[in-house]
Motif scaffolding. Structure first.
Motif, short mmCIF file in Angstrom:
data_model
loop_
_atom_site.label_atom_id
_atom_site.label_comp_id
_atom_site.label_asym_id
_atom_site.label_seq_id
_atom_site.Cartn_x
_atom_site.Cartn_y
_atom_site.Cartn_z
N LEU A 64 67.84 35.95 -1.62
CA LEU A 64 66.59 36.50 -1.09
C LEU A 64 65.57 35.41 -0.78
CD1 LEU A 64 66.15 39.62 -3.43
CD2 LEU A 64 67.29 39.47 -1.20
N THR A 77 67.58 43.61 2.62
CA THR A 77 68.53 42.79 1.86
C THR A 77 68.37 43.03 0.37
OG1 THR A 77 68.34 41.10 3.59
CG2 THR A 77 69.44 40.47 1.56
N THR A 78 67.14 43.18 -0.09
CA THR A 78 66.89 43.47 -1.50
C THR A 78 67.50 44.80 -1.90
OG1 THR A 78 64.80 42.23 -1.44
CG2 THR A 78 65.11 43.77 -3.26
N LEU A 101 71.38 44.40 -1.94
CA LEU A 101 71.80 43.62 -3.10
C LEU A 101 71.66 44.44 -4.38
CD1 LEU A 101 72.73 40.99 -4.40
CD2 LEU A 101 70.35 40.19 -4.38
N MET A 122 75.33 43.47 4.06
CA MET A 122 74.44 42.32 4.04
C MET A 122 74.76 41.32 5.15
SD MET A 122 73.52 41.44 0.05
CE MET A 122 75.04 41.86 -0.77
N PHE A 165 72.27 41.23 7.87
CA PHE A 165 70.90 40.82 7.53
C PHE A 165 70.87 39.38 7.05
CE2 PHE A 165 71.17 45.41 7.25
CZ PHE A 165 70.08 45.78 8.02
N ASP A 166 71.52 38.52 7.83
CA ASP A 166 71.44 37.06 7.66
C ASP A 166 72.02 36.54 6.34
OD1 ASP A 166 70.16 36.79 10.16
OD2 ASP A 166 68.23 37.25 9.25
N VAL A 167 72.97 37.26 5.77
CA VAL A 167 73.70 36.75 4.62
C VAL A 167 75.07 36.29 5.12
CG1 VAL A 167 74.65 37.26 2.33
CG2 VAL A 167 72.49 38.30 3.05
#
Length: 279
Positions: free
Chosen positions: A31, A161-162, A165, A223, A226-228
């Motif tokens: 994050l 993302t939070t 996760l 994820m 979202f840029d993971v």
């Protein structure tokens, strides 16, 4: 001597406290959180040490007591000392973060509620009758402390993302808790402690187990959008498969080393794999 050292690290809850730190570190990395992480790691370590030793201190022995409980019965003073050390340490290291007292208080209350049914006072006995309490309390506390609370303290975490996760962590930890509760189903019923697990037969219980792992895996895959990175996502997927394949082994081998080292340790496997990406 080696066995005594392993028992000390496992049964004094030092090992599980390290697991909590690794999981929190991974949250911070994914994050990209920027807050007083070092003091928070110290808080998490000492708070875990306090809560687990308090919980096991309150756990009574019986004729079928596990090796961990028998170890604790002979070391009551050590458990009390670690409870006190954990309480003092967590109180000290949370001071720099006290401006976030409300979400921190939530973690403290939830942690207490997990062990409260073991207290001798009658008022706490009613908590044993909360139908889904035992498993969900523990799962939510782990997810909250290692994932949600750091994001709340930082205040600038990416929301989606939070959420993903947190969903992954909750579902993954819940699957592991199902195995623990399956093992403890009989003594829990005898003690009057109710949970969703004590109401389900094995067929439906393990359907829930695999569903939880599927949700954990799906949340991890999401994820990617979202840029993971795919490598980080794989660090979440691999433990899901490992836990899935371990069900039969955990059912056949119910000793404390399998559960408190192997299964508990799997909670931080993703973080350890993630750490390898930095080497």
């Amino acid at each position: 001597m080696l066995r005594a050292f392993i028992n000390f690290v496992l049964f004094s809850s030092i090992f599980i406290a390290i697991c909590a730190i690794i999981m929190t570190w991974q949250t911070n990395e994914i994050l990209q959180l920027r807050y007083d992480a070092i003091d928070y790691y110290r808080f998490v370590f000492f708070a875990t040490l306090c809560s687990y030793n308090f919980h096991w201190y309150l756990t009574p022995a019986n004729l079928d007591a596990s090796h961990r409980i028998q170890w604790g019965i002979g070391k009551r003073r050590l458990q009390l000392a670690f409870t006190a050390i954990g309480a003092i340490g967590s109180a000290y290291f949370i001071l720099p973060l006290l401006q976030h007292w409300l979400p921190i208080l939530g973690a403290i209350v939830l942690t207490f509620l997990y062990s409260a049914p073991k207290l001798p006072q009658t008022i706490f006995h009613h908590l044993r009758k909360i139908a889904v309490g035992k498993t969900l309390f523990l799962t939510f506390v782990w997810t909250y402390v290692t994932t949600v609370l750091p994001a709340l303290i930082d205040g600038h975490a990416p929301v989606i993302t939070t959420v993903l996760l947190s969903l992954h962590r909750f579902a993954f930890i819940y699957a592991i808790c199902i195995l623990f509760d399956w093992r403890d189903k009989v003594p829990d019923k005898a003690a009057g402690i109710r949970s969703l697990i004590t109401y389900l037969d094995d067929k439906h219980l393990f359907q829930l187990y695999y569903l939880s792992l599927a949700v954990a895996g799906l949340a991890a895959l999401c994820m990617l959008f979202f840029d993971v990175s795919i490598m980080v996502v794989l660090t979440f997927i691999v433990p899901c498969f490992v836990v899935g394949f371990l069900k039969g082994y955990a059912q056949r081998h119910t000793n404390d080393y399998v559960y408190y080292f192997l299964l508990d340790g799997l909670m931080m496997l993703s973080g350890l794999l993630h750490l390898l990406l930095f080497l």
